[in-house]
Motif scaffolding. Structure first.
Motif, PDB file in Angstrom:
ATOM      1  N   LEU A 204       0.793  -1.201   0.045  1.00 16.68           N
ATOM      2  CA  LEU A 204      -0.076  -0.002  -0.012  1.00 16.68           C
ATOM      3  C   LEU A 204       1.006   1.179  -0.039  1.00 16.68           C
ATOM      4  O   LEU A 204       1.788   1.333   0.895  1.00 16.68           O
ATOM      5  CB  LEU A 204      -0.739  -0.311   1.244  1.00 16.68           C
ATOM      6  CG  LEU A 204      -1.454  -1.296   1.581  1.00 16.68           C
ATOM      7  CD1 LEU A 204      -2.388  -0.863   2.649  1.00 16.68           C
ATOM      8  CD2 LEU A 204      -2.582  -1.581   0.473  1.00 16.68           C
ATOM      9  N   SER A 205       0.658   2.215  -1.100  1.00 16.61           N
ATOM     10  CA  SER A 205       1.391   3.569  -0.841  1.00 16.61           C
ATOM     11  C   SER A 205       0.397   4.444  -0.313  1.00 16.61           C
ATOM     12  O   SER A 205      -0.724   4.752  -0.978  1.00 16.61           O
ATOM     13  CB  SER A 205       1.481   3.766  -2.400  1.00 16.61           C
ATOM     14  OG  SER A 205       2.422   2.989  -3.203  1.00 16.61           O
ATOM     15  N   ASN A 206       0.793   5.257   0.642  1.00 14.92           N
ATOM     16  CA  ASN A 206      -0.275   6.410   1.219  1.00 14.92           C
ATOM     17  C   ASN A 206       0.402   7.596   0.311  1.00 14.92           C
ATOM     18  O   ASN A 206       1.635   7.881   0.386  1.00 14.92           O
ATOM     19  CB  ASN A 206       0.118   6.358   2.702  1.00 14.92           C
ATOM     20  CG  ASN A 206      -0.424   5.681   3.452  1.00 14.92           C
ATOM     21  OD1 ASN A 206      -1.250   5.707   4.495  1.00 14.92           O
ATOM     22  ND2 ASN A 206       0.002   4.119   3.224  1.00 14.92           N
ATOM     23  N   ILE A 207      -0.696   7.964  -0.206  1.00 11.11           N
ATOM     24  CA  ILE A 207      -0.742   9.268  -1.186  1.00 11.11           C
ATOM     25  C   ILE A 207      -0.683  10.552  -0.796  1.00 11.11           C
ATOM     26  O   ILE A 207      -1.567  10.962  -0.025  1.00 11.11           O
ATOM     27  CB  ILE A 207      -1.633   9.082  -2.211  1.00 11.11           C
ATOM     28  CG1 ILE A 207      -1.578   7.522  -2.955  1.00 11.11           C
ATOM     29  CG2 ILE A 207      -1.681   9.719  -3.225  1.00 11.11           C
ATOM     30  CD1 ILE A 207      -0.165   7.334  -3.447  1.00 11.11           C
ATOM     31  N   PRO A 208       0.203  11.279  -1.225  1.00 12.69           N
ATOM     32  CA  PRO A 208       0.259  12.781  -0.805  1.00 12.69           C
ATOM     33  C   PRO A 208      -1.082  13.474  -1.689  1.00 12.69           C
ATOM     34  O   PRO A 208      -1.432  13.018  -2.715  1.00 12.69           O
ATOM     35  CB  PRO A 208       1.603  13.433  -1.645  1.00 12.69           C
ATOM     36  CG  PRO A 208       2.420  12.309  -2.126  1.00 12.69           C
ATOM     37  CD  PRO A 208       1.321  11.240  -1.984  1.00 12.69           C
ATOM     38  N   SER A 209      -1.737  14.424  -0.977  1.00 13.07           N
ATOM     39  CA  SER A 209      -2.991  14.700  -1.388  1.00 13.07           C
ATOM     40  C   SER A 209      -2.931  15.567  -2.771  1.00 13.07           C
ATOM     41  O   SER A 209      -3.711  15.492  -3.665  1.00 13.07           O
ATOM     42  CB  SER A 209      -3.575  15.915  -0.635  1.00 13.07           C
ATOM     43  OG  SER A 209      -2.563  17.023  -0.264  1.00 13.07           O
ATOM     44  N   ALA A 281       7.725  10.296   4.555  1.00  7.75           N
ATOM     45  CA  ALA A 281       7.720  11.574   4.550  1.00  7.75           C
ATOM     46  C   ALA A 281       6.505  12.064   5.226  1.00  7.75           C
ATOM     47  O   ALA A 281       5.684  11.515   5.366  1.00  7.75           O
ATOM     48  CB  ALA A 281       7.560  12.149   3.134  1.00  7.75           C
ATOM     49  N   LYS A 282       6.727  13.344   5.777  1.00 11.38           N
ATOM     50  CA  LYS A 282       5.665  14.041   6.504  1.00 11.38           C
ATOM     51  C   LYS A 282       4.978  15.037   5.249  1.00 11.38           C
ATOM     52  O   LYS A 282       5.447  15.290   4.528  1.00 11.38           O
ATOM     53  CB  LYS A 282       5.849  14.935   7.498  1.00 11.38           C
ATOM     54  CG  LYS A 282       6.551  14.216   8.576  1.00 11.38           C
ATOM     55  CD  LYS A 282       6.693  14.825  10.050  1.00 11.38           C
ATOM     56  CE  LYS A 282       7.305  14.392  11.031  1.00 11.38           C
ATOM     57  NZ  LYS A 282       7.008  12.922  11.345  1.00 11.38           N
ATOM     58  N   GLY A 283       3.552  15.325   5.753  1.00  7.81           N
ATOM     59  CA  GLY A 283       2.690  15.870   4.628  1.00  7.81           C
ATOM     60  C   GLY A 283       1.309  15.671   4.533  1.00  7.81           C
ATOM     61  O   GLY A 283       0.832  14.590   5.147  1.00  7.81           O
TER      62      GLY A 283
END
Ligand SMILES: Cc1cc2nc3c(=O)[nH]c(=O)nc-3n(C[C@H](O)[C@H](O)[C@H](O)COP(=O)(O)O)c2cc1C
Length: 307
Positions: A204-209, A281-283
């Motif tokens: 699973l890739s958690n995606i930047p908005s 990464a944070k974001g």
């Protein structure tokens, strides 16, 4: 502008709002109440199927619990789902409870706008029924929106096996904290569903908005497999243990081994164990919440950032 004033009277709110939320912020708390007891299930309840609308949790909360969603800042009750026990899922000596949603209501809009907006939304759903891929009864879609009061993160699921590869978006996912499982509810018609049942691993890739448009475009891969990893419109890299291609710009990558899968109505309910978890990464991460939740937050002057 008179048009802005008139809009709520003639146009329904969107059912879903794509919003940017930086993890691990917790904006809403979900609590189960049953037989004089209660427990925080914010990280311990997920949607297991849409038809019938089914909620899974690690807790045995009796036959008819109530699931409440409350705003963490104001403490206000945002919505309620009344549940009815249907079955248990037992795997690896651990049991999960499945509940059908019997009824639900939200408190995000004040009356009479609440009823009027529901009427406008339901009318629009009936009008566009043939093109609506969820094809749910309007009352069930309203209940599903309540389940999205806890904003749901969007991930890209990577599936890689000899002869089959794919990457597509999902948000009917999440941890079932007490049992240590991670669940996914995938329409059984999804082209990768048989491969996922067979190879029992995924990433699973958690995606930047900021990647919203690209992610939505990949929803076509719920129906067609990906012909070539190089055809993706962004760079990928191999996941840590399985070596399945994942999004290079992801905020977080999790790899799962699937330990159980079963068909529940329209969806296949997968249970997995997380075997690697990289916080990269944070974001702000892409999430979905209900349109009426965003309207509530606008009224309080604390809207989510819309993407
Ligand atoms: C952001 C996003 C998240 C989605 N999450 C899920 C999901 O969790 N489970 C699922 O079965 N389908 C999910 N879908 C797929 C859609 O529900 C739908 O099946 C797909 O877009 C194909 O739609 P169509 O049948 O109308 O062409 C998602 C789609 C998008 C764009």
């Amino acid at each position: 502008m008179w048009k802005d004033w008139l809009r709520p009277f003639v146009r329904p709110l969107p059912q879903w709002s794509p919003v940017a939320i930086a993890p691990p912020s917790r904006v809403v708390t979900a609590t189960l109440h049953w037989d004089g007891q209660s427990a925080d299930v914010t990280a311990d309840h997920t949607v297991a199927s849409l038809k019938p609308l089914t909620i899974a949790t690690s807790l045995d909360a009796g036959q008819h619990p109530i699931l409440e969603y409350r705003d963490n800042v104001t403490g206000k009750l945002l919505g309620v789902l009344r549940l009815a026990r249907t079955a248990s899922v037992t795997t690896e000596k651990t049991s999960l409870a499945l509940y059908h949603v019997a009824t639900g209501e939200h408190r995000c809009l004040v009356w009479p706008r609440r009823s009027w907006n529901a009427w406008l939304q339901n009318r629009s759903m009936l009008k566009h029924r043939s093109s609506n891929h969820l094809n749910m009864e309007p009352a069930t879609a309203q209940q599903l929106m309540i389940a999205y009061l806890c904003p749901r993160p969007v991930v890209l699921v990577s599936v890689g096996a000899p002869g089959h590869q794919n990457m597509f978006p999902m948000d009917l996912i999440g941890p079932l904290e007490r049992s240590g499982f991670f669940s996914l509810a995938l329409r059984s018609t999804n082209v990768s569903e048989p491969t996922m049942r067979e190879v029992r691993k995924l990433a699973l890739s958690n995606i930047p908005s900021t990647m919203k448009a690209t992610v939505y475009k990949l929803s076509e891969h719920h129906k067609q497999p990906l012909m070539d990893w190089n055809a993706l419109p962004f760079p990928v890299r191999p996941s840590r243990k399985f070596g399945i291609p994942v999004v290079a710009a992801a905020l977080r990558i999790q790899e799962l081994t699937i330990v159980h899968s079963q068909v529940i109505g329209s969806h296949t309910f997968f249970l997995g164990r997380i075997i690697s978890d990289e916080n990269l990464a944070k974001g702000a991460q892409l999430h979905h919440t209900a349109g009426f939740h965003q309207a509530y937050r606008h009224r309080l002057d604390m809207p989510f950032t819309v993407v």
